[in-house]
Write a protein that holds these residues in place. Structure first.
Motif, PDB file in Angstrom:
ATOM      1  N   PHE A  60       0.816  -1.209   0.000  1.00 27.50           N
ATOM      2  CA  PHE A  60       0.000   0.000   0.000  1.00 27.50           C
ATOM      3  C   PHE A  60       0.854   1.265   0.000  1.00 27.50           C
ATOM      4  CE2 PHE A  60      -2.521   3.292   2.127  1.00 27.50           C
ATOM      5  CZ  PHE A  60      -3.625   3.309   1.293  1.00 27.50           C
ATOM      6  N   ALA A  61       1.882   1.324   0.817  1.00 26.12           N
ATOM      7  CA  ALA A  61       2.726   2.524   0.897  1.00 26.12           C
ATOM      8  C   ALA A  61       3.417   2.796  -0.430  1.00 26.12           C
ATOM      9  CB  ALA A  61       3.757   2.367   2.009  1.00 26.12           C
ATOM     10  N   ALA A  62       3.889   1.760  -1.097  1.00 27.98           N
ATOM     11  CA  ALA A  62       4.543   1.936  -2.394  1.00 27.98           C
ATOM     12  C   ALA A  62       3.536   2.413  -3.443  1.00 27.98           C
ATOM     13  CB  ALA A  62       5.191   0.637  -2.841  1.00 27.98           C
ATOM     14  N   THR A  63       2.334   1.868  -3.408  1.00 30.82           N
ATOM     15  CA  THR A  63       1.290   2.278  -4.342  1.00 30.82           C
ATOM     16  C   THR A  63       0.949   3.747  -4.164  1.00 30.82           C
ATOM     17  OG1 THR A  63       0.354   0.055  -4.366  1.00 30.82           O
ATOM     18  CG2 THR A  63      -1.087   1.837  -5.076  1.00 30.82           C
ATOM     19  N   VAL A  64       0.765   4.164  -2.929  1.00 34.50           N
ATOM     20  CA  VAL A  64       0.420   5.561  -2.645  1.00 34.50           C
ATOM     21  C   VAL A  64       1.556   6.489  -3.084  1.00 34.50           C
ATOM     22  CG1 VAL A  64      -0.019   7.227  -0.789  1.00 34.50           C
ATOM     23  CG2 VAL A  64      -1.197   5.028  -0.806  1.00 34.50           C
ATOM     24  N   THR A  65       2.790   6.098  -2.835  1.00 37.81           N
ATOM     25  CA  THR A  65       3.937   6.928  -3.220  1.00 37.81           C
ATOM     26  C   THR A  65       4.031   7.077  -4.734  1.00 37.81           C
ATOM     27  OG1 THR A  65       5.123   6.198  -1.251  1.00 37.81           O
ATOM     28  CG2 THR A  65       6.437   7.168  -3.008  1.00 37.81           C
ATOM     29  N   ILE A  66       3.908   5.971  -5.450  1.00 37.69           N
ATOM     30  CA  ILE A  66       3.991   6.009  -6.913  1.00 37.69           C
ATOM     31  C   ILE A  66       2.839   6.816  -7.499  1.00 37.69           C
ATOM     32  CG2 ILE A  66       3.840   4.573  -8.983  1.00 37.69           C
ATOM     33  CD1 ILE A  66       5.440   2.451  -7.406  1.00 37.69           C
ATOM     34  N   VAL A  67       1.643   6.622  -6.976  1.00 37.38           N
ATOM     35  CA  VAL A  67       0.486   7.372  -7.473  1.00 37.38           C
ATOM     36  C   VAL A  67       0.645   8.866  -7.181  1.00 37.38           C
ATOM     37  CG1 VAL A  67      -2.001   7.729  -7.174  1.00 37.38           C
ATOM     38  CG2 VAL A  67      -1.087   5.427  -7.423  1.00 37.38           C
ATOM     39  N   ALA A  68       1.168   9.220  -6.018  1.00 39.51           N
ATOM     40  CA  ALA A  68       1.366  10.636  -5.677  1.00 39.51           C
ATOM     41  C   ALA A  68       2.378  11.290  -6.609  1.00 39.51           C
ATOM     42  CB  ALA A  68       1.816  10.769  -4.225  1.00 39.51           C
ATOM     43  N   ILE A  69       3.472  10.600  -6.883  1.00 38.00           N
ATOM     44  CA  ILE A  69       4.485  11.152  -7.787  1.00 38.00           C
ATOM     45  C   ILE A  69       3.925  11.271  -9.205  1.00 38.00           C
ATOM     46  CG2 ILE A  69       6.722  10.674  -8.868  1.00 38.00           C
ATOM     47  CD1 ILE A  69       7.572   9.449  -6.143  1.00 38.00           C
ATOM     48  N   ALA A  70       3.217  10.253  -9.668  1.00 39.91           N
ATOM     49  CA  ALA A  70       2.618  10.294 -11.010  1.00 39.91           C
ATOM     50  C   ALA A  70       1.578  11.410 -11.109  1.00 39.91           C
ATOM     51  CB  ALA A  70       1.987   8.951 -11.342  1.00 39.91           C
ATOM     52  N   THR A  71       0.803  11.609 -10.056  1.00 36.62           N
ATOM     53  CA  THR A  71      -0.197  12.673 -10.040  1.00 36.62           C
ATOM     54  C   THR A  71       0.462  14.043 -10.118  1.00 36.62           C
ATOM     55  OG1 THR A  71      -1.693  11.313  -8.730  1.00 36.62           O
ATOM     56  CG2 THR A  71      -2.097  13.684  -8.709  1.00 36.62           C
ATOM     57  N   LEU A  72       1.515  14.229  -9.348  1.00 35.48           N
ATOM     58  CA  LEU A  72       2.231  15.498  -9.353  1.00 35.48           C
ATOM     59  C   LEU A  72       2.818  15.792 -10.733  1.00 35.48           C
ATOM     60  CD1 LEU A  72       3.270  17.867  -7.608  1.00 35.48           C
ATOM     61  CD2 LEU A  72       5.308  16.497  -7.189  1.00 35.48           C
ATOM     62  N   LEU A  73       3.496  14.814 -11.315  1.00 33.11           N
ATOM     63  CA  LEU A  73       4.107  15.011 -12.628  1.00 33.11           C
ATOM     64  C   LEU A  73       3.063  15.230 -13.722  1.00 33.11           C
ATOM     65  CD1 LEU A  73       6.987  12.375 -12.436  1.00 33.11           C
ATOM     66  CD2 LEU A  73       7.144  14.857 -12.151  1.00 33.11           C
ATOM     67  N   ALA A  74       1.996  14.446 -13.704  1.00 29.04           N
ATOM     68  CA  ALA A  74       0.951  14.589 -14.725  1.00 29.04           C
ATOM     69  C   ALA A  74       0.209  15.918 -14.574  1.00 29.04           C
ATOM     70  CB  ALA A  74      -0.030  13.426 -14.644  1.00 29.04           C
ATOM     71  N   SER A  75      -0.018  16.351 -13.351  1.00 29.05           N
ATOM     72  CA  SER A  75      -0.699  17.635 -13.134  1.00 29.05           C
ATOM     73  C   SER A  75       0.148  18.796 -13.637  1.00 29.05           C
ATOM     74  CB  SER A  75      -1.012  17.838 -11.654  1.00 29.05           C
ATOM     75  OG  SER A  75      -1.946  16.896 -11.208  1.00 29.05           O
ATOM     76  N   ILE A  76       1.441  18.769 -13.336  1.00 31.47           N
ATOM     77  CA  ILE A  76       2.323  19.841 -13.793  1.00 31.47           C
ATOM     78  C   ILE A  76       2.448  19.824 -15.315  1.00 31.47           C
ATOM     79  CG2 ILE A  76       4.718  20.665 -13.764  1.00 31.47           C
ATOM     80  CD1 ILE A  76       4.762  19.931 -10.779  1.00 31.47           C
ATOM     81  N   ALA A  77       2.588  18.637 -15.906  1.00 31.75           N
ATOM     82  CA  ALA A  77       2.683  18.540 -17.365  1.00 31.75           C
ATOM     83  C   ALA A  77       1.388  19.010 -18.036  1.00 31.75           C
ATOM     84  CB  ALA A  77       3.005  17.109 -17.776  1.00 31.75           C
ATOM     85  N   GLY A  78       0.252  18.603 -17.502  1.00 30.91           N
ATOM     86  CA  GLY A  78      -1.033  19.031 -18.058  1.00 30.91           C
ATOM     87  C   GLY A  78      -1.248  20.529 -17.909  1.00 30.91           C
ATOM     88  N   ALA A  79      -0.863  21.077 -16.763  1.00 31.35           N
ATOM     89  CA  ALA A  79      -1.010  22.518 -16.541  1.00 31.35           C
ATOM     90  C   ALA A  79      -0.099  23.307 -17.468  1.00 31.35           C
ATOM     91  CB  ALA A  79      -0.707  22.862 -15.087  1.00 31.35           C
ATOM     92  N   TRP A  80       1.122  22.823 -17.672  1.00 27.50           N
ATOM     93  CA  TRP A  80       2.044  23.506 -18.585  1.00 27.50           C
ATOM     94  C   TRP A  80       1.496  23.486 -20.013  1.00 27.50           C
ATOM     95  CZ3 TRP A  80       5.144  21.381 -22.568  1.00 27.50           C
ATOM     96  CH2 TRP A  80       6.008  22.296 -23.145  1.00 27.50           C
ATOM     97  N   ALA A  81       0.981  22.338 -20.450  1.00 24.05           N
ATOM     98  CA  ALA A  81       0.413  22.231 -21.793  1.00 24.05           C
ATOM     99  C   ALA A  81      -0.819  23.130 -21.929  1.00 24.05           C
ATOM    100  CB  ALA A  81       0.047  20.781 -22.097  1.00 24.05           C
ATOM    101  N   PHE A  82      -1.678  23.145 -20.919  1.00 27.15           N
ATOM    102  CA  PHE A  82      -2.879  23.989 -20.943  1.00 27.15           C
ATOM    103  C   PHE A  82      -2.494  25.462 -21.005  1.00 27.15           C
ATOM    104  CE2 PHE A  82      -6.438  26.221 -19.019  1.00 27.15           C
ATOM    105  CZ  PHE A  82      -7.527  25.623 -19.617  1.00 27.15           C
ATOM    106  N   GLN A  83      -1.522  25.849 -20.198  1.00 31.32           N
ATOM    107  CA  GLN A  83      -1.074  27.232 -20.178  1.00 31.32           C
ATOM    108  C   GLN A  83      -0.455  27.624 -21.512  1.00 31.32           C
ATOM    109  OE1 GLN A  83       2.315  28.621 -19.857  1.00 31.32           O
ATOM    110  NE2 GLN A  83       1.663  30.672 -19.342  1.00 31.32           N
ATOM    111  N   LEU A  84       0.313  26.737 -22.091  1.00 31.62           N
ATOM    112  CA  LEU A  84       0.957  27.022 -23.371  1.00 31.62           C
ATOM    113  C   LEU A  84      -0.065  27.141 -24.490  1.00 31.62           C
ATOM    114  CD1 LEU A  84       3.793  27.253 -24.700  1.00 31.62           C
ATOM    115  CD2 LEU A  84       3.595  24.833 -25.209  1.00 31.62           C
TER     116      LEU A  84
END
Length: 124
Positions: A60-84
């Motif tokens: 569970f801890a590994a799943t939560v960590t991986i999902v949190a990192i993926a969420t952070l990276l995908a959110s920043i990438a999506g926001a950058w693309a949206f802003q651009l």
């Protein structure tokens, strides 16, 4: 009162000023509104699907960590693309057209309008 003290503390502290003016902070400031718009979509779609897919594969801890990192990276990438795409490529030309139209309107109104307290010209 506390918020005023926080803002003044950031404005007057050289360490806070240098932190807020570094390239990473400036980048996050530029994409902040886009990040606000995109992050919930990423959490409700990608993060949820990834969590459900990985829940039985890893602890569970590994799943939560991986999902949190993926969420952070995908959110920043999506926001950058949206802003651009939206703010730079679509809204910038629209803002220029609106600014030009407003400028012409102000010039036309000021040239054709007699203000109520303007001095009167003597009639001859």
């Amino acid at each position: 009162m506390l918020s005023i003290m926080i803002v003044l503390g950031c404005a007057m502290t050289p360490v806070a000023q240098s932190f807020l003016s570094n390239p990473v902070s400036r980048f996050l400031g530029n994409i902040s509104f886009s990040l606000y718009l995109v992050h919930l979509l990423v959490i409700c779609s990608l993060s949820s699907a990834l969590f459900l897919a990985m829940l039985n594969l890893l602890p569970f801890a590994a799943t939560v960590t991986i999902v949190a990192i993926a969420t952070l990276l995908a959110s920043i990438a999506g926001a950058w693309a949206f802003q651009l795409i939206v703010e730079r490529w679509m809204l910038a030309p629209i803002k220029r057209v609106i600014a030009a139209a407003v400028k012409r309107t102000v010039v036309v109104i000021s040239a054709s309008t007699r203000w109520p307290f303007a001095p009167r010209r003597p009639q001859s």
